[in-house]
Design a protein around this motif. Structure first.
Motif, PDB file in Angstrom:
ATOM      1  N   VAL A  82       0.883  -1.050  -0.053  1.00 16.56           N
ATOM      2  CA  VAL A  82       0.433   0.116  -0.237  1.00 16.56           C
ATOM      3  C   VAL A  82       0.966   0.946   0.004  1.00 16.56           C
ATOM      4  O   VAL A  82       1.502   1.413   0.706  1.00 16.56           O
ATOM      5  N   GLN A  83       0.865   1.921  -0.845  1.00 20.27           N
ATOM      6  CA  GLN A  83       1.142   3.958  -1.560  1.00 20.27           C
ATOM      7  C   GLN A  83       0.988   4.492  -0.337  1.00 20.27           C
ATOM      8  O   GLN A  83      -0.893   4.738  -1.264  1.00 20.27           O
ATOM      9  N   GLY A  84       0.798   5.583   0.572  1.00 22.89           N
ATOM     10  CA  GLY A  84      -0.168   7.032   0.175  1.00 22.89           C
ATOM     11  C   GLY A  84       0.384   7.536  -0.140  1.00 22.89           C
ATOM     12  O   GLY A  84       1.490   8.125  -1.348  1.00 22.89           O
ATOM     13  N   SER A  85      -0.271   8.560  -0.557  1.00 20.70           N
ATOM     14  CA  SER A  85      -0.259   9.986  -1.064  1.00 20.70           C
ATOM     15  C   SER A  85      -0.825  11.188  -1.080  1.00 20.70           C
ATOM     16  O   SER A  85      -1.932  10.978  -0.522  1.00 20.70           O
ATOM     17  N   ASN A 128       8.260   1.771   9.166  1.00 19.80           N
ATOM     18  CA  ASN A 128       9.065   0.703   8.467  1.00 19.80           C
ATOM     19  C   ASN A 128       8.320  -0.350   8.798  1.00 19.80           C
ATOM     20  O   ASN A 128       8.780  -1.428   8.085  1.00 19.80           O
ATOM     21  N   CYS A 129       8.200  -1.031  10.526  1.00 18.60           N
ATOM     22  CA  CYS A 129       7.653  -2.349  11.280  1.00 18.60           C
ATOM     23  C   CYS A 129       6.623  -2.042  11.721  1.00 18.60           C
ATOM     24  O   CYS A 129       6.590  -3.332  11.686  1.00 18.60           O
ATOM     25  N   SER A 130       6.190  -0.858  11.795  1.00 19.74           N
ATOM     26  CA  SER A 130       4.209  -1.334  11.558  1.00 19.74           C
ATOM     27  C   SER A 130       3.633  -0.935  10.486  1.00 19.74           C
ATOM     28  O   SER A 130       3.585   0.251  10.190  1.00 19.74           O
ATOM     29  N   PRO A 131       3.578  -1.477   9.555  1.00 18.06           N
ATOM     30  CA  PRO A 131       1.964  -0.960   8.317  1.00 18.06           C
ATOM     31  C   PRO A 131       0.914  -0.366   8.780  1.00 18.06           C
ATOM     32  O   PRO A 131       0.464  -0.373   7.541  1.00 18.06           O
ATOM     33  N   VAL A 175       2.982  17.949  12.037  1.00 11.96           N
ATOM     34  CA  VAL A 175       3.404  16.591  11.703  1.00 11.96           C
ATOM     35  C   VAL A 175       2.417  15.668  12.425  1.00 11.96           C
ATOM     36  O   VAL A 175       2.446  16.202  14.243  1.00 11.96           O
ATOM     37  N   LYS A 176       1.855  14.791  11.700  1.00 11.17           N
ATOM     38  CA  LYS A 176       1.105  13.624  12.097  1.00 11.17           C
ATOM     39  C   LYS A 176       1.275  12.775  11.925  1.00 11.17           C
ATOM     40  O   LYS A 176       1.919  12.824  10.910  1.00 11.17           O
ATOM     41  N   VAL A 177       1.390  12.007  13.386  1.00  7.44           N
ATOM     42  CA  VAL A 177       1.247  10.002  13.215  1.00  7.44           C
ATOM     43  C   VAL A 177      -0.176   9.784  12.975  1.00  7.44           C
ATOM     44  O   VAL A 177      -0.398  10.023  14.105  1.00  7.44           O
ATOM     45  N   TRP A 178      -0.352   8.982  12.233  1.00  5.97           N
ATOM     46  CA  TRP A 178      -1.982   8.311  11.993  1.00  5.97           C
ATOM     47  C   TRP A 178      -1.662   6.519  12.706  1.00  5.97           C
ATOM     48  O   TRP A 178      -1.058   6.022  11.827  1.00  5.97           O
ATOM     49  N   ASP A 179      -2.751   5.735  13.256  1.00  6.59           N
ATOM     50  CA  ASP A 179      -2.836   4.433  13.222  1.00  6.59           C
ATOM     51  C   ASP A 179      -4.155   3.637  12.579  1.00  6.59           C
ATOM     52  O   ASP A 179      -5.357   4.095  12.866  1.00  6.59           O
ATOM     53  N   LEU A 180      -3.927   3.115  11.288  1.00  6.52           N
ATOM     54  CA  LEU A 180      -5.230   2.828  10.443  1.00  6.52           C
ATOM     55  C   LEU A 180      -5.719   1.919  11.751  1.00  6.52           C
ATOM     56  O   LEU A 180      -7.369   1.845  11.066  1.00  6.52           O
ATOM     57  N   ARG A 181      -5.702   0.721  12.347  1.00  7.89           N
ATOM     58  CA  ARG A 181      -6.370   0.484  13.604  1.00  7.89           C
ATOM     59  C   ARG A 181      -7.776   1.515  14.568  1.00  7.89           C
ATOM     60  O   ARG A 181      -8.557   0.721  14.721  1.00  7.89           O
ATOM     61  N   GLN A 182      -7.327   2.555  14.182  1.00  3.34           N
ATOM     62  CA  GLN A 182      -7.304   3.603  15.268  1.00  3.34           C
ATOM     63  C   GLN A 182      -8.727   4.388  14.689  1.00  3.34           C
ATOM     64  O   GLN A 182      -9.053   5.443  14.916  1.00  3.34           O
ATOM     65  N   PRO A 223      14.520   4.055  11.349  1.00  5.59           N
ATOM     66  CA  PRO A 223      14.928   3.304  10.634  1.00  5.59           C
ATOM     67  C   PRO A 223      13.888   1.570  11.896  1.00  5.59           C
ATOM     68  O   PRO A 223      13.092   0.662  11.126  1.00  5.59           O
ATOM     69  N   ASP A 224      14.017   2.685  13.181  1.00  5.48           N
ATOM     70  CA  ASP A 224      13.252   1.210  13.912  1.00  5.48           C
ATOM     71  C   ASP A 224      12.034   2.214  14.645  1.00  5.48           C
ATOM     72  O   ASP A 224      11.096   1.361  15.531  1.00  5.48           O
ATOM     73  N   ASP A 225      11.489   2.795  13.885  1.00 13.51           N
ATOM     74  CA  ASP A 225      10.393   3.710  14.024  1.00 13.51           C
ATOM     75  C   ASP A 225       9.621   4.903  15.455  1.00 13.51           C
ATOM     76  O   ASP A 225       8.847   4.721  15.748  1.00 13.51           O
ATOM     77  N   GLN A 226      10.928   4.112  16.339  1.00 14.11           N
ATOM     78  CA  GLN A 226      11.289   5.530  17.461  1.00 14.11           C
ATOM     79  C   GLN A 226      11.648   6.444  17.406  1.00 14.11           C
ATOM     80  O   GLN A 226      10.705   7.627  18.434  1.00 14.11           O
ATOM     81  N   PHE A 227      12.052   7.043  16.181  1.00 14.63           N
ATOM     82  CA  PHE A 227      11.691   8.507  16.127  1.00 14.63           C
ATOM     83  C   PHE A 227      11.359   9.154  14.682  1.00 14.63           C
ATOM     84  O   PHE A 227      11.327   8.205  13.483  1.00 14.63           O
ATOM     85  N   ILE A 228      10.760  10.085  15.119  1.00  9.12           N
ATOM     86  CA  ILE A 228      10.030  11.016  13.657  1.00  9.12           C
ATOM     87  C   ILE A 228      11.379  11.742  13.468  1.00  9.12           C
ATOM     88  O   ILE A 228      11.726  12.862  13.933  1.00  9.12           O
ATOM     89  N   LEU A 229      11.706  12.503  11.775  1.00  4.23           N
ATOM     90  CA  LEU A 229      12.470  13.203  12.299  1.00  4.23           C
ATOM     91  C   LEU A 229      11.649  14.077  11.061  1.00  4.23           C
ATOM     92  O   LEU A 229      11.072  13.861  10.000  1.00  4.23           O
ATOM     93  N   ALA A 230      11.303  15.765  11.225  1.00  9.13           N
ATOM     94  CA  ALA A 230      10.419  16.744  10.421  1.00  9.13           C
ATOM     95  C   ALA A 230      11.418  17.795  10.253  1.00  9.13           C
ATOM     96  O   ALA A 230      12.430  18.342  10.950  1.00  9.13           O
TER      97      ALA A 230
END
Length: 100
Positions: free
Chosen positions: A1-4, A40-43, A55-62, A84-91
């Protein structure tokens, strides 16, 4: 799946294997979205950045009514990505501000 974002305030998710639109989420930001990237690790997790200075982070499960994380910058945000390990966000914002 690709986001746009299609240069809009909406996010479109496409199944690249079948070449079809999977979902559309309206008005996730108040101004044009610059970046949509999956973790990278959580689809089920994706990030969006916008000229609305957020900057917003979304969880498709919610669902995508409310972001699971949101951070504001002093100017429009032009880039965002996960470590790479999804622990941080760079903006990065238009004002040359770099936040982690």
């Amino acid at each position: 799946v690709q986001g746009s974002s299609g240069n809009s305030q909406h996010v479109y998710l496409f199944d690249l294997h079948y070449g079809r639109l999977v979902a559309k989420f309206d008005n996730l930001h108040s101004k044009r979205i610059n970046v949509v990237k999956f973790a990278n690790c959580s689809p089920h997790i994706f990030i969006s950045s916008s000229l609305d200075q957020k900057v917003k982070v979304w969880d498709l499960r919610q669902g995508v009514k409310t972001p699971v994380f949101s951070k504001s910058c002093s100017k429009g945000v032009v880039m965002a990505c996960f470590s790479p390990d999804d622990q941080f966000i760079l903006a990065s914002a238009i004002d040359n501000e770099l936040k982690q």
